[in-house]
Scaffold this active site. Sequence first.
Site, short mmCIF file in Angstrom:
data_model
loop_
_atom_site.label_atom_id
_atom_site.label_comp_id
_atom_site.label_asym_id
_atom_site.label_seq_id
_atom_site.Cartn_x
_atom_site.Cartn_y
_atom_site.Cartn_z
CG HIS A 1 110.05 25.48 -2.66
ND1 HIS A 1 110.94 26.15 -1.65
CD2 HIS A 1 108.83 25.86 -2.32
CE1 HIS A 1 110.47 26.94 -0.83
NE2 HIS A 1 109.00 26.87 -1.10
CE LYS B 1 106.60 33.61 4.00
NZ LYS B 1 107.16 32.34 3.04
NE ARG C 1 104.01 24.04 3.48
CZ ARG C 1 104.83 25.20 3.96
NH1 ARG C 1 106.27 24.98 4.30
NH2 ARG C 1 104.07 26.22 4.22
CB SER D 1 112.02 28.35 3.41
OG SER D 1 111.89 27.96 1.97
O1 PNS Z 1 106.51 31.52 -0.81
P1 PNS Z 1 105.68 32.87 -0.31
O2 PNS Z 1 106.19 33.35 0.77
O3 PNS Z 1 103.95 32.22 0.01
O4 PNS Z 1 105.43 33.76 -1.67
C1 PNS Z 1 104.51 34.75 -1.59
C2 PNS Z 1 104.64 35.59 -2.90
C3 PNS Z 1 106.09 36.31 -3.05
C4 PNS Z 1 104.60 34.89 -4.00
C5 PNS Z 1 103.62 36.55 -2.65
O5 PNS Z 1 104.05 37.53 -1.33
C6 PNS Z 1 103.51 37.79 -3.62
O6 PNS Z 1 102.89 37.41 -4.54
N1 PNS Z 1 104.14 38.84 -3.45
C7 PNS Z 1 104.12 39.97 -4.46
C8 PNS Z 1 103.02 40.99 -3.90
C9 PNS Z 1 101.54 40.57 -4.15
O7 PNS Z 1 101.09 40.47 -5.38
N2 PNS Z 1 100.78 40.32 -3.25
C10 PNS Z 1 99.51 39.71 -3.43
C11 PNS Z 1 98.41 41.10 -3.57
S1 PNS Z 1 98.21 41.82 -2.21
#
Ligand code: PNS
Length: 161
Positions: free
Chosen positions: A17, A41, A90, A128
Amino acid sequence: MKTCIYPGSFDPVTNGHIDIIHRSSMLCDKLIVAVGNNINKKYSFSLEERVELLNIALKDCPYIEVAGFSGLLADFVREKGVRIIIKGLRAVSDFEYEFQMALLNKKLNPNIETLFMMSNVNYTYLSSSAVKELARNGGDIGGLVPDCIKDKVYEKFRMGI
Ligand code: PNS
């Protein structure tokens, strides 16, 4: 001033990151690292802890802001008056999920553009989850997370969480 948002779970932040953060910040004047929740998660670190670890890791970077958010990313991006989301990729396995998220965010807020940055080849294996697995089992996480947060990561799992 051009601002971009780099969102993620950061549970915890890894050197992969950090690499994307530094490379992304070359594309803008200010980068907001947005710490959110992915409903798929189960987190080991609370939102406050994830923000704190990022603040420690990025304490020498004045052009970077770390912010936690709840709810939809598209709303957070609108609130901040930003148009560009940066996500790291990745491997091909990341693509399907990220593609769906990018299109959903575009549907919710048509002003949003999502840019994908390929991860550094040295970190393509790093996640992570892998860091947590190692820390939980007493493995060496040196070089995988910033040195300044290593002890805090070990501490979390020393308590058997
Ligand atoms: O590192 P990650 O787990 O890929 O991060 C994901 C994250 C937190 C960026 C994503 O889950 C997110 O944007 N969550 C907020 C809710 C949202 O907007 N979801 C997308 C539309 S359904």
